[in-house]
Motif scaffolding. Structure first.
Motif, PDB file in Angstrom:
ATOM      1  N   GLY A  41       0.794  -1.223   0.000  1.00  0.00           N
ATOM      2  CA  GLY A  41       0.000   0.000   0.000  1.00  0.00           C
ATOM      3  C   GLY A  41       0.825   1.271   0.000  1.00  0.00           C
ATOM      4  O   GLY A  41       2.023   1.267   0.274  1.00  0.00           O
ATOM      5  N   ILE A  42       0.148   2.365  -0.318  1.00  0.00           N
ATOM      6  CA  ILE A  42       0.723   3.702  -0.226  1.00  0.00           C
ATOM      7  C   ILE A  42       0.295   4.297   1.111  1.00  0.00           C
ATOM      8  O   ILE A  42      -0.872   4.206   1.495  1.00  0.00           O
ATOM      9  N   ARG A  56       5.699   5.475  -0.063  1.00  0.00           N
ATOM     10  CA  ARG A  56       5.843   4.093   0.386  1.00  0.00           C
ATOM     11  C   ARG A  56       6.307   4.064   1.834  1.00  0.00           C
ATOM     12  O   ARG A  56       6.961   5.000   2.318  1.00  0.00           O
ATOM     13  N   GLY A  62       1.668  -0.827  -8.362  1.00  0.00           N
ATOM     14  CA  GLY A  62       1.561   0.556  -7.914  1.00  0.00           C
ATOM     15  C   GLY A  62       0.335   1.213  -8.494  1.00  0.00           C
ATOM     16  O   GLY A  62      -0.402   0.597  -9.287  1.00  0.00           O
ATOM     17  N   PRO A  63       0.082   2.466  -8.129  1.00  0.00           N
ATOM     18  CA  PRO A  63      -1.103   3.161  -8.648  1.00  0.00           C
ATOM     19  C   PRO A  63      -1.130   3.228 -10.168  1.00  0.00           C
ATOM     20  O   PRO A  63      -2.203   3.235 -10.784  1.00  0.00           O
ATOM     21  N   GLU A  64       0.076   3.250 -10.778  1.00  0.00           N
ATOM     22  CA  GLU A  64       0.138   3.402 -12.239  1.00  0.00           C
ATOM     23  C   GLU A  64      -0.411   2.182 -12.978  1.00  0.00           C
ATOM     24  O   GLU A  64      -0.857   2.288 -14.112  1.00  0.00           O
ATOM     25  N   ASN A  85      -2.684   0.068 -11.340  1.00  0.00           N
ATOM     26  CA  ASN A  85      -3.824  -0.344 -10.510  1.00  0.00           C
ATOM     27  C   ASN A  85      -3.464  -1.509  -9.598  1.00  0.00           C
ATOM     28  O   ASN A  85      -4.298  -2.374  -9.331  1.00  0.00           O
ATOM     29  N   PHE A  86      -2.213  -1.507  -9.130  1.00  0.00           N
ATOM     30  CA  PHE A  86      -1.725  -2.525  -8.186  1.00  0.00           C
ATOM     31  C   PHE A  86      -1.956  -3.947  -8.722  1.00  0.00           C
ATOM     32  O   PHE A  86      -2.434  -4.826  -8.009  1.00  0.00           O
ATOM     33  N   HIS A  98      -5.763   3.100  -0.079  1.00  0.00           N
ATOM     34  CA  HIS A  98      -4.447   3.587  -0.515  1.00  0.00           C
ATOM     35  C   HIS A  98      -3.574   2.469  -1.067  1.00  0.00           C
ATOM     36  O   HIS A  98      -2.366   2.591  -1.105  1.00  0.00           O
ATOM     37  N   GLY A  99      -4.200   1.385  -1.471  1.00  0.00           N
ATOM     38  CA  GLY A  99      -3.420   0.261  -1.974  1.00  0.00           C
ATOM     39  C   GLY A  99      -4.324  -0.787  -2.575  1.00  0.00           C
ATOM     40  O   GLY A  99      -5.518  -0.554  -2.797  1.00  0.00           O
TER      41      GLY A  99
END
Length: 234
Positions: free
Chosen positions: A95-96, A102, A121-123, A125-126, A214-215
């Motif tokens: 998660g972020i 991080r 990561g968010p870029e 979509n995990f 957040h993750g």
């Protein structure tokens, strides 16, 4: 050594030994509400007033005296260790954090390099193999606990007994220890035993999961993440 990780209401109605990843945010907010009739605006871990904490110098003598005199209902909350370490992985590794970064700076890149962990990561979509990465994280967690390499064990995945036991070792005594899995019943017993300024119904309190949103979402049931080796490591 004192009483690290201990929170106490300003009214001295309750003393709580924090165990990370065991509903500690929700418990802290309930304690805050029971004194002030409102929830703390933000993460309760950031609260510097309205709740006594061992990390605050002005709170230490008050907590010490209350523990020594057993002046308040004293409790903690524990959790199934499989679910707890899985929650630690999704929150702290995959998660972020609430600051937008991080956890512990370069920890995740270090795990990617040394243990082959991929958490997306968010870029993207995990999007990653959650089961494979979690099992590799378990090897890292084992290394930190058993050999303290490549770092000391983090409070979010070190043993529950270590958190709970320090309070007893330093002279404290618990009135209640309940399970996260039976949270409403356990918290209600604590509140019933305490003399609190503002009534609280645990069943109506929102769950203050500070890491949520957040993750990645957990894609499988808890048991799917643990094969024979994983259970042995736990």
């Amino acid at each position: 050594m004192g009483f690290p990780g201990v929170w106490m209401t300003e009214s001295k109605s309750m003393i709580y030994r924090v165990v990370p990843k065991c509903a500690c945010s929700t418990i802290g907010q309930i304690m805050f509400y029971s004194d002030h009739g409102r929830f703390f605006d933000g993460d309760i871990h950031d609260a510097a007033e309205g709740l006594h904490k061992w990390s605050q110098d002005h709170s230490k003598p008050l907590i010490e005296a209350a523990v020594a005199g057993h002046e308040a209902v004293t409790f903690t909350c524990v959790r199934n260790p499989y679910a707890r370490i899985l929650s630690s992985f999704f929150d702290k590794i995959a998660g972020i954090q609430r600051n937008g970064r991080r956890y512990r700076g370069n920890l995740v890149p270090q795990l990617a390099q040394q243990y082959g962990i991929d958490v997306g990561g968010p870029e993207n979509n995990f999007d990653f193999d959650q089961i494979a990465s979690f099992r590799r994280f378990l090897l890292f967690a084992r290394d930190t606990i058993r050999w303290r390499r490549p770092m000391d064990p983090d409070i979010h995945w070190s043993a529950i007994s270590g958190h709970v036991g320090t309070f007893i070792a330093n002279g404290g005594r618990y009135d209640r220890i309940f399970f996260t899995e039976a949270f409403n019943d356990g918290m209600a017993q604590v509140l019933d035993a305490a003399t609190i300024p503002v009534p609280v119904d645990p069943a109506s309190v929102p769950r203050f999961n500070e890491s949520e949103g957040h993750g990645p979402k957990r894609a499988h049931k808890v048991s799917d993440y643990f094969d024979d080796l994983s259970r042995h490591l736990i």
